[in-house]
Design a protein around this motif. Structure first.
Motif, PDB file in Angstrom:
ATOM      1  N   ALA A   1     -10.583  -9.529  32.043  1.00 25.30           N
ATOM      2  CA  ALA A   1     -11.656  -8.526  32.058  1.00 25.30           C
ATOM      3  C   ALA A   1     -11.682  -7.726  33.352  1.00 25.30           C
ATOM      4  N   GLY A   2     -12.231  -6.517  33.272  1.00 27.13           N
ATOM      5  CA  GLY A   2     -12.584  -5.753  34.455  1.00 27.13           C
ATOM      6  C   GLY A   2     -14.008  -6.124  34.859  1.00 27.13           C
ATOM      7  N   SER A   3     -14.689  -5.205  35.564  1.00 28.68           N
ATOM      8  CA  SER A   3     -16.069  -5.504  35.942  1.00 28.68           C
ATOM      9  C   SER A   3     -16.932  -4.267  35.763  1.00 28.68           C
ATOM     10  N   PHE A   4     -18.122  -4.294  36.382  1.00 22.51           N
ATOM     11  CA  PHE A   4     -19.148  -3.281  36.155  1.00 22.51           C
ATOM     12  C   PHE A   4     -19.559  -2.614  37.467  1.00 22.51           C
ATOM     13  N   GLY A   5     -20.269  -1.486  37.307  1.00 21.12           N
ATOM     14  CA  GLY A   5     -20.944  -0.856  38.440  1.00 21.12           C
ATOM     15  C   GLY A   5     -20.057  -0.661  39.659  1.00 21.12           C
ATOM     16  N   PRO A   6     -20.519  -1.124  40.825  1.00 20.58           N
ATOM     17  CA  PRO A   6     -19.768  -0.895  42.060  1.00 20.58           C
ATOM     18  C   PRO A   6     -18.432  -1.628  42.105  1.00 20.58           C
ATOM     19  N   LEU A   7     -18.213  -2.568  41.212  1.00 23.80           N
ATOM     20  CA  LEU A   7     -16.951  -3.323  41.204  1.00 23.80           C
ATOM     21  C   LEU A   7     -15.987  -2.839  40.126  1.00 23.80           C
ATOM     22  N   GLN A   8     -16.382  -1.821  39.371  1.00 26.06           N
ATOM     23  CA  GLN A   8     -15.512  -1.324  38.316  1.00 26.06           C
ATOM     24  C   GLN A   8     -14.201  -0.802  38.912  1.00 26.06           C
ATOM     25  N   GLY A   9     -13.082  -1.288  38.397  1.00 26.87           N
ATOM     26  CA  GLY A   9     -11.765  -0.892  38.883  1.00 26.87           C
ATOM     27  C   GLY A   9     -11.348  -1.579  40.162  1.00 26.87           C
ATOM     28  N   LYS A  10     -12.230  -2.412  40.733  1.00 23.42           N
ATOM     29  CA  LYS A  10     -11.938  -3.056  42.016  1.00 23.42           C
ATOM     30  C   LYS A  10     -11.598  -4.539  41.899  1.00 23.42           C
ATOM     31  N   ILE A  11     -12.031  -5.158  40.791  1.00 22.79           N
ATOM     32  CA  ILE A  11     -11.701  -6.566  40.597  1.00 22.79           C
ATOM     33  C   ILE A  11     -11.297  -6.813  39.150  1.00 22.79           C
ATOM     34  N   TRP A  12     -10.502  -7.884  38.956  1.00 21.32           N
ATOM     35  CA  TRP A  12     -10.294  -8.451  37.632  1.00 21.32           C
ATOM     36  C   TRP A  12     -11.094  -9.732  37.547  1.00 21.32           C
TER      37      TRP A  12
END
Length: 413
Positions: free
Chosen positions: A350-361
Motif C-alpha cells: 500500500a501507499g499512504s495518505f495526506g502528507p505521506l502520500q507518495g513518501k512511504i510504502w
C-alpha cells in the motif's frame, strides 16, 4: 443480450494493512449452508462468537458482538450511540484515522477538541491526560494502531486517567485486534472496535465491538427517552437524547444479540460463520503465541528492509507490529513500484495518505498474510523492482537478513 463472463480472479500475495489474505479455513466455513437467523443452531453460533470475542478483547464485558458493515460501521455505531449534540469529544490525532474519528463525531453534533502530533510519532500519555483534565470531555476517542503511519499509541495510562476523571475512552483497535495485545479490562478501555479484514483473517464486512457498563448506561438512558417511558426527572436529565441512527443504534443491536433476540436486521449469516472460524483459529493458536508470530515476521521484514539499504519510517519504538512503513528513496515514483510489484509478482503493498502520500510504502503483516513465505517473497520482489527502477540497493541482503531472524528464532524454540 450482452454475455457476462465469469470474472477472472488473479492469485495475489496481499501484504497491505488490510484487507489481508483470508485463511482458507475461513473461506471453507463461509461455504456452509445458510441457516435462518433465529434457528437455534445459528443463535448458538452467535453465542459462541460473543464468548470468543470476549477472550480476544480480554474482557469480562457483557457485550461483545459484531456490527454488520466494515470497521467504519463499528466506529460509527459506538460514536452515534454515545454522542449527543454539544458533547465534548477529545480526539488525539497522529494519522489519517484520527481525522476519521473527528469527521464522524462532528456529524453527530459533538463539540470537537483535538490534539495533533507529527505523523510518524505518538503522544506522550501525560500530554493527553493534561488535556483531558483541562477540557473535561465526555469522550476521548483515539486510534490504537494507526495504519497510515505504522505507529501504535500506548493506552494504559490514558485509560486509568479517563476512569478516574469519569471520561469514556473509545478506542479504534481495527489494526491491532488479533495481532498484538489489546487488553480491554486491564487498560480500562470503555468501548473498543475491531475489524474482520485485518488480523482476524476474514473478509471485510463486520466490525467486532465490545463495551462496558459505563457505556451501556449512556446508551440505555437515551433509549429510555426514545421509547417514551422516561419520567419528568428523566426528561429533565436526558433532554434531547435521541439516537439519530437506527442501523447503528447499539441499544437495538444489543437487544438483537441478547437472549431476547429482538429483530433489528437480517444477520449476515456467512460472515458470522467467517468470524466464528477466524476467532476459533486465533484461540486455537493462542493469543500470546499469535502475538509472538506477528512480532517475529515484523522483525524479519524490518531487518530485511534495512539490510536492503532502505529506511523505515517513524520511530521503531512506537511501531505497531502489524504494519511496516518504508521511506520511498529519493527520485523513485512510489506508485510505479507498487504497480510493478502487482503486475510482475502479484504482490500488493500500500501507499499512504495526506502528507505521506507518495513518501512511504506500507507493508502489512497481519493475520493469515503474516507468514514466512510472504515476508521473503515481498522482500525479493521489492528488491527486484527497485533494481529495475535503477535504485542502488544491497543486492541479496534483504532475504538473507530475514532468514537470519528466522534461524535465530528456530534455535530458541
Amino acid at each position: 443480450m450482452m454475455k457476462i463472463n465469469q470474472p477472472y480472479i488473479p492469485m495475489r500475495t496481499i501484504m497491505t494493512p488490510g484487507p489481508v489474505e483470508v485463511d482458507p479455513r475461513v473461506l471453507r466455513a463461509m461455504g456452509t449452508p445458510i441457516l435462518g437467523q433465529f434457528d437455534p443452531a445459528f443463535t448458538n453460533i452467535m453465542n459462541e462468537v460473543m464468548e470468543m470475542l470476549k477472550q480476544v478483547f480480554k474482557t469480562k464485558n457483557r457485550w461483545a458482538f459484531p456490527v454488520d458493515g466494515t470497521s467504519r460501521a463499528g466506529i460509527e455505531a459506538v460514536l452515534a450511540s454515545l454522542i449527543e449534540k454539544g458533547d465534548k469529544v477529545l480526539i488525539p490525532i497522529y494519522g489519517r484515522f484520527g481525522h476519521l474519528l473527528t469527521e464522524i463525531s462532528e456529524r453527530y453534533g459533538a463539540e470537537i477538541h483535538t490534539l495533533e502530533c507529527p505523523w510518524g510519532e505518538v503522544f506522550e500519555p501525560k500530554m493527553i491526560i493534561e488535556e483531558i483534565k483541562k477540557i473535561r470531555p465526555k469522550i476521548v476517542a483515539i486510534v490504537h494502531g494507526e495504519t497510515s503511519t505504522g505507529c501504535m499509541q500506548p493506552l494504559e495510562e490514558i485509560g486509568k486517567a479517563c476512569r478516574e476523571l469519569d471520561t469514556l475512552l473509545v478506542v479504534d483497535a481495527v489494526a491491532s485486534l488479533g495481532g498484538t495485545n489489546v487488553d480491554v479490562d486491564g487498560w480500562f478501555l470503555d468501548a473498543v472496535i475491531g475489524g474482520t479484514q485485518k488480523c482476524l483473517s476474514a473478509p471485510s464486512g463486520m466490525a467486532p465491538i465490545t463495551y462496558n457498563e459505563r457505556v451501556e448506561k449512556v446508551i440505555l438512558s437515551r433509549k429510555k427517552v426514545e421509547r417514551g417511558i422516561a419520567t419528568d426527572k428523566d426528561l429533565h436529565t436526558f433532554a434531547h437524547r435521541s439516537i439519530i441512527s437506527n442501523y447503528f443504534d447499539l441499544s437495538q443491536l444489543q437487544d438483537y444479540w441478547s437472549e431476547r433476540r429482538l429483530n433489528h436486521h437480517t444477520e449476515a449469516t456467512s460472515m458470522i460463520y467467517a468470524l466464528h472460524e477466524g476467532l476459533r483459529l486465533i484461540l486455537e493458536e493462542g493469543l500470546e503465541e499469535r502475538f509472538t508470530r506477528h512480532k517475529l515476521h515484523e522483525q524479519a521484514l524490518a531487518n530485511g528492509i534495512e539490510a536492503m539499504g532502505l529506511k523505515l519510517f517513524g520511530n521503531r519504538q512506537s511501531k505497531i507490529p502489524t504494519v511496516t512503513c518504508v521511506t520511498v528513496p529519493d527520485g523513485v515514483d512510489a506508485d510505479i513500484v507498487r504497480q510493478q510489484l502487482l503486475q510482475e509478482f502479484g504482490i500488493e503493498i500500500a501507499g499512504s495518505f495526506g502528507p505521506l502520500q507518495g513518501k512511504i510504502w506500507r507493508i502489512g503483516t497481519m493475520g493469515h498474510s503474516c507468514r514466512k513465505e510472504n515476508v521473503l517473497f515481498v522482500l525479493a520482489g521489492l528488491e527486484a523492482v527497485l533494481i529495475r527502477q535503477g535504485v542502488n540497493v544491497n543486492r541479496g541482503e534483504a532475504v538473507q537478513a530475514a532468514l537470519d531472524v528466522y534461524s535465530k528464532y528456530a534455535m530458541t524454540v
